[in-house]
Design an enzyme around this catalytic site. Structure first.
Site: not given
Length: 426
Positions: A90, A194, A248, A164, A144
């Site tokens: 990440r 998102h 987002y 989500c 995700n």
């Protein structure tokens, strides 16, 4: 009933456990299996889960397993909450795109594509083993990028739905503004995972009612500043649009400003890693039998409530059909998208499955971006399934946050360089 959580050693898991314990009347679990390859961390989370259940008088048995097949055997539902490559991967997803002048984020843009390429093959292998263990099991994906992963699962014929916490987060915040019970708030939520907008907010006459009144204008008038501050978006824009975008959307509406902020602040991954270290220290305390307050800073607010509602409806313990925002197959609901696209909209959920509700026409300002990102997600899935530098490049070139030849070339090279251990086609 039996539930299994793949990725059960996550620091997220106590949030789920807390929800399962509090909401056991809706979801009467008899056995819960936490599955994770990292044995020491898994046992730490498992012990805390048992203490939380014991404190709240939940009778379920909590088991841990490093063996996937044994863990999912006989499970009625399997939750997926994986992070292939962990926080280290990440951190890279959030760093190398910034070096190319693009948003560094783990679920969208170039970083999101990298995560999809690492994740889809692993999830599909897990899903096949779940299917062999119990063909009737539901797979609930919280991994995700949820839209791409859910599309991969559904394309492969699995009984899968994506989840989500963005929608339930808006529901809870709007209810708090209006000082009403969350069950009285229903969202006109549309888009992709998102990439969503709240085009309407209905205050129901009663929980589960089909009638109510529209209160979005009231929310924007009375609480516009709070909503804008929460989203880090300009209030004049929100009032101009007349909707509440997902936070987002900042990556699209204010791309360059976000890039500058991220370069100054550093990666979210580093912050999360520090939070996780402290959480694991807290979890090791044998006296701890509740989820710690620090967990709220980890993310995933209201995840447990959303998961319980969804699983209860799918397994028929929730008392009939329920309207919930999920990620599921389009099937003509948004006519400008392919049928096999995965959209995030309210759906009727019960033991017979998931049926997205009809949607009024989507305004061009939103539909154009939805269509563009859907095209990217299709190319991203092809790249994840088939591999190849050209497919990675095509997906990046298509993405609205990239869209330039030279930039797509740079990002393709960087993505491959940072993800070689996870890309079997290299």
């Amino acid at each position: 009933m039996k539930l299994a959580i793949v990725g059960g050693g996550s620091t997220y898991t106590p949030e789920l456990i807390d929800g399962f314990a509090r909401l056991r009347d809706s979801l009467p679990i008899g056995e819960l299996v936490l599955i994770d390859p990292v044995a020491d961390r898994l046992e730490l989370i498992g012990a805390l889960a048992r203490r939380i259940f014991a404190k709240q008088g939940h009778p379920a048995t909590v088991r841990t397993s490093t063996a996937l097949d044994a863990g999912v055997a006989g499970a009625d539902a399997v939750l997926l909450q994986l992070r292939v490559g962990g926080q280290a991967a990440r951190g890279q997803d959030e760093t190398w795109p910034l070096e190319c002048g693009c948003v560094g984020q783990e679920t969208t843009g170039a970083g999101g594509l990298a995560k999809a390429l690492r994740t889809v093959p692993v999830v599909l292998e897990i899903a096949e083993r779940v299917r062999r263990a119990n063909q009737a099991a539901w797979i609930v994906d919280f991994t995700n990028p949820v839209g791409i992963v859910t599309r991969a699962l559904q394309t492969a014929g699995h009984r899968a739905v994506g989840l989500c916490n963005v929608a339930i987060g808006f529901q809870r915040k709007f209810a708090a503004h209006l000082q009403v019970a969350p069950e009285l708030i229903r969202l006109d939520h549309v888009g992709l995972n998102h990439l969503t907008w709240e085009r309407g907010v209905t205050l129901l006459d009663a929980p589960g009612a089909t009638t109510g009144r529209e209160v979005l204008p009231e929310l924007l008038t009375g609480f516009g500043t709070e909503i804008a501050d929460d989203l880090h978006l300009p209030l004049p824009l929100i009032r101009r649009l007349g909707v509440v975008p997902s936070y987002y959307l900042r990556y699209y509406y204010q791309h360059d400003a976000v890039v500058a902020e991220l370069r100054e602040q550093g990666s979210r991954a580093a912050q999360v890693a520090e939070i996780e270290r402290e959480l694991l220290r807290l979890y090791a305390d044998p006296a701890l039998d509740t989820k710690p307050e620090l967990l709220s800073r980890r993310g995933g607010a209201f995840y447990s409530e959303a998961a319980v509602q969804l699983i209860a409806a799918l397994l028929g313990t929730g008392g009939g059909a329920d309207i919930q925002v999920v990620n599921t197959r389009n099937d003509g609901v948004l006519p400008f998208l392919p049928d096999d696209a995965v959209i995030e909209v309210p759906a009727a959920v019960d033991a017979t499955g998931v049926r997205p509700l009809p949607q009024r026409p989507v305004e061009p300002l939103f539909a154009g971006l939805i269509a563009a990102v859907t095209a990217y997600e299709q190319l991203a899935l092809e790249a994840a399934l088939k591999g190849g530098r050209d497919r990675v490049f095509d997906a990046l070139l298509c993405h609205p946050l990239v869209g330039q030849i030279e930039l797509a070339e740079q990002l393709t090279d960087a993505l491959i360089a940072h993800n070689k251990p996870y890309l079997s086609w290299i």
